[in-house]
Write a protein that holds these residues in place. Structure first.
Motif, PDB file in Angstrom:
ATOM      1  N   PHE A 177       0.827  -1.201   0.000  1.00 10.59           N
ATOM      2  CA  PHE A 177       0.000   0.000   0.000  1.00 10.59           C
ATOM      3  C   PHE A 177       0.866   1.258   0.000  1.00 10.59           C
ATOM      4  CE2 PHE A 177      -2.974   3.077   1.963  1.00 10.59           C
ATOM      5  CZ  PHE A 177      -4.094   2.867   1.171  1.00 10.59           C
ATOM      6  N   PHE A 178       1.924   1.272   0.827  1.00 11.78           N
ATOM      7  CA  PHE A 178       2.734   2.478   0.987  1.00 11.78           C
ATOM      8  C   PHE A 178       3.847   2.608  -0.053  1.00 11.78           C
ATOM      9  CE2 PHE A 178       1.289   2.420   5.584  1.00 11.78           C
ATOM     10  CZ  PHE A 178       0.523   3.572   5.467  1.00 11.78           C
ATOM     11  N   VAL A 179       4.265   1.506  -0.682  1.00  9.90           N
ATOM     12  CA  VAL A 179       5.300   1.618  -1.725  1.00  9.90           C
ATOM     13  C   VAL A 179       4.756   2.471  -2.867  1.00  9.90           C
ATOM     14  CG1 VAL A 179       4.707  -0.438  -3.093  1.00  9.90           C
ATOM     15  CG2 VAL A 179       7.077   0.322  -2.959  1.00  9.90           C
ATOM     16  N   TYR A 180       3.470   2.385  -3.089  1.00  8.18           N
ATOM     17  CA  TYR A 180       2.828   3.227  -4.101  1.00  8.18           C
ATOM     18  C   TYR A 180       2.927   4.697  -3.694  1.00  8.18           C
ATOM     19  CZ  TYR A 180      -0.698   4.924  -7.389  1.00  8.18           C
ATOM     20  OH  TYR A 180      -1.348   5.606  -8.387  1.00  8.18           O
ATOM     21  N   ALA A 181       2.671   4.988  -2.417  1.00  8.71           N
ATOM     22  CA  ALA A 181       2.720   6.380  -1.952  1.00  8.71           C
ATOM     23  C   ALA A 181       4.105   6.982  -2.151  1.00  8.71           C
ATOM     24  CB  ALA A 181       2.334   6.442  -0.475  1.00  8.71           C
ATOM     25  N   THR A 182       5.140   6.208  -1.846  1.00  6.64           N
ATOM     26  CA  THR A 182       6.501   6.701  -2.003  1.00  6.64           C
ATOM     27  C   THR A 182       6.812   6.972  -3.470  1.00  6.64           C
ATOM     28  OG1 THR A 182       7.102   5.311  -0.106  1.00  6.64           O
ATOM     29  CG2 THR A 182       8.899   6.270  -1.377  1.00  6.64           C
ATOM     30  N   ALA A 183       6.429   6.034  -4.343  1.00  3.47           N
ATOM     31  CA  ALA A 183       6.676   6.224  -5.774  1.00  3.47           C
ATOM     32  C   ALA A 183       5.856   7.391  -6.326  1.00  3.47           C
ATOM     33  CB  ALA A 183       6.348   4.941  -6.533  1.00  3.47           C
ATOM     34  N   ALA A 184       4.642   7.583  -5.804  1.00  3.13           N
ATOM     35  CA  ALA A 184       3.809   8.697  -6.262  1.00  3.13           C
ATOM     36  C   ALA A 184       4.481  10.032  -5.968  1.00  3.13           C
ATOM     37  CB  ALA A 184       2.436   8.631  -5.599  1.00  3.13           C
ATOM     38  N   ALA A 185       5.142  10.104  -4.821  1.00  2.00           N
ATOM     39  CA  ALA A 185       5.823  11.350  -4.449  1.00  2.00           C
ATOM     40  C   ALA A 185       7.109  11.561  -5.235  1.00  2.00           C
ATOM     41  CB  ALA A 185       6.126  11.332  -2.950  1.00  2.00           C
ATOM     42  N   LEU A 186       7.754  10.479  -5.680  1.00  2.00           N
ATOM     43  CA  LEU A 186       9.084  10.587  -6.302  1.00  2.00           C
ATOM     44  C   LEU A 186       9.053  10.587  -7.828  1.00  2.00           C
ATOM     45  CD1 LEU A 186      11.196   8.178  -4.044  1.00  2.00           C
ATOM     46  CD2 LEU A 186      11.215  10.672  -4.033  1.00  2.00           C
TER      47      LEU A 186
END
Length: 425
Positions: A20-29
């Motif tokens: 779930f959170f790996v997506y959030a990190t990639a979305a920000a980067l």
């Protein structure tokens, strides 16, 4: 078996929150550059983060569907299915062509996959809580339930560490070309580990007993009518916990960077706080068995109220040496003291026959409300002309709502349970 179930649920939940959170990190980067290049950089970043938020919208739907599955077919079947949904969706992102290759289809597919993430997580959380709490002895239910909650902060930390390692060892071109895909592709290994563990779990003994002696099952309307009080107060209890995690783990960093504080300093401070929270969660869970769920929960909400203005003040006045300490108090104490007893507290609101559905309604709709309020409160920074006091006041307000809601709930810890609490059977 209890230790195996607790460990399996902790590992499995960590895997799903990682996805779930790996997506959030990639979305920000990187997602703004790879999937939304038609926008200017700032708008592209906002749109990419908007697709992250889409996962929260799908969580209540997944909660209802797999709440039904958990109550009818078993907690174990629901957990195996949700792990496959979230894990495969994450792996597919690692193989996806970008906007440059397939145009508008790329962001559309990305949003659909994000919705699958939310759908799976929404169904996973309640059933993971129940399979542990329904195995655990009554006097240790708070402690064992808190072990499931470790999955969220652990799943938040791991992708941050992986992306930090990749960006430090790769050039920007290599990272944008294929390096960003590695954390998504790694999920296939995590799926295998989590699936092996979950397939070998035993079903919840309380569910097995209730399923063996089938009786008429209440309809959704009947369940909602009978447990309206617990659901509404549960949403109030969830408000502060879910709001402040979004604010302190994400929003405060963006605000600090805009004030000239290095992003690396904020990232380090947040990581320190969340790592410590992994340790404090089981401590607060065990404490809730001894002194009651309500007491520990209100300790967290009151701590949130007291720290709201000091934490934002440290950022506003650029007290860099103490920012990490403020975040430790806000997350590792305030948030953890609410999140740790939450598993057992919410599970103890409902009888076995409707427990998975009931917990899903409280957890997932409460998380959606809290997340919308949390991210939506960001506009208060603009209203306040760049000062954080209105946002700090909002944080304190959510703490007051949660404190009052928890105070009005029935104590359910066996040592201190009130006569009106639902019997856990």
């Amino acid at each position: 078996m209890l230790r195996r179930v607790a460990m399996a649920s902790c590992v499995g939940t960590t895997v799903e929150w990682y996805d779930f959170f790996v997506y959030a990190t990639a979305a920000a980067l990187v997602f703004n550059k790879l999937f939304f290049p038609q926008f200017d950089p700032l708008v592209g970043s906002l749109v990419a983060l908007g697709t992250y938020a889409a996962g929260f919208i799908a969580r209540p739907v997944g909660g209802l569907v797999f709440g039904y599955v958990g109550d009818r077919l078993g907690r174990k079947k629901a957990l195996v299915t949700t792990l496959l949904i979230v894990g495969i969706a994450t792996f597919v992102i690692g193989l996806m062509p970008t906007y440059a290759a397939i145009g508008l289809a790329a962001p559309i597919i990305l949003i659909c996959i994000r919705m699958l993430h939310g759908f799976g997580i929404g169904g996973e959380q309640g059933n993971a809580i129940l399979i542990v709490c329904e195995h655990a002895p009554a006097e240790k239910r708070g402690f064992y339930g808190s072990l499931v909650q470790i999955g969220a902060p652990a799943g938040f930390i791991i992708p941050l560490g992986l992306f930090a390692l990749l960006t430090a060892t790769m050039t920007d071109d290599v990272f944008l070309d294929w390096g960003w895909r590695l954390p998504f592709l790694v999920s296939i290994l995590l799926i295998g580990i989590g699936l092996y563990i979950r397939v070998n779990l035993s079903e919840s003994p309380l569910f097995a007993s209730a399923h063996q002696h089938k009786g008429p099952r209440p309809s959704m309307v009947a369940m909602l009518t009978k447990h309206t009080r617990g659901i509404l107060l549960g949403w109030g209890a969830k408000l502060c916990e879910s709001s402040i995690f979004s604010i302190y783990a994400v929003m405060i960093s963006a605000y600090a960077v805009n004030r000239g504080i290095p992003k690396s300093l904020m990232t380090t401070a947040i990581l320190i706080a969340i790592v410590i929270e992994v340790v404090t969660l089981p401590l607060f869970g065990a404490l809730s068995d001894r002194i009651g769920r309500r007491t520990v929960y209100m300790l967290g909400s009151v701590m949130t109220i007291l720290l709201a203005f000091p934490v934002f003040g440290l950022v506003y006045y650029d007290v860099r040496g103490l920012i990490w300490l403020g975040l430790v108090g806000a997350l590792a104490v305030g948030h953890a003291a609410m999140y740790a007893p939450q598993a057992a507290f919410f599970a103890e609101l409902f009888p076995t026959s409707v427990r998975a559905t009931g917990v899903a309604i409280v957890q997932q709709f409460g998380a959606l409300i809290g997340t919308i309020f949390g991210f939506g409160a960001g506009w208060l920074l603009q209203v306040g002309n760049g000062t954080p006091w209105l946002l700090a006041g909002f944080v304190a307000f959510t703490g007051v709502v949660t404190t009052v809601s928890v105070f009005l709930m029935y104590e359910s810890a066996p040592r201190h349970a009130t006569a009106s609490a639902v019997a856990f059977h």
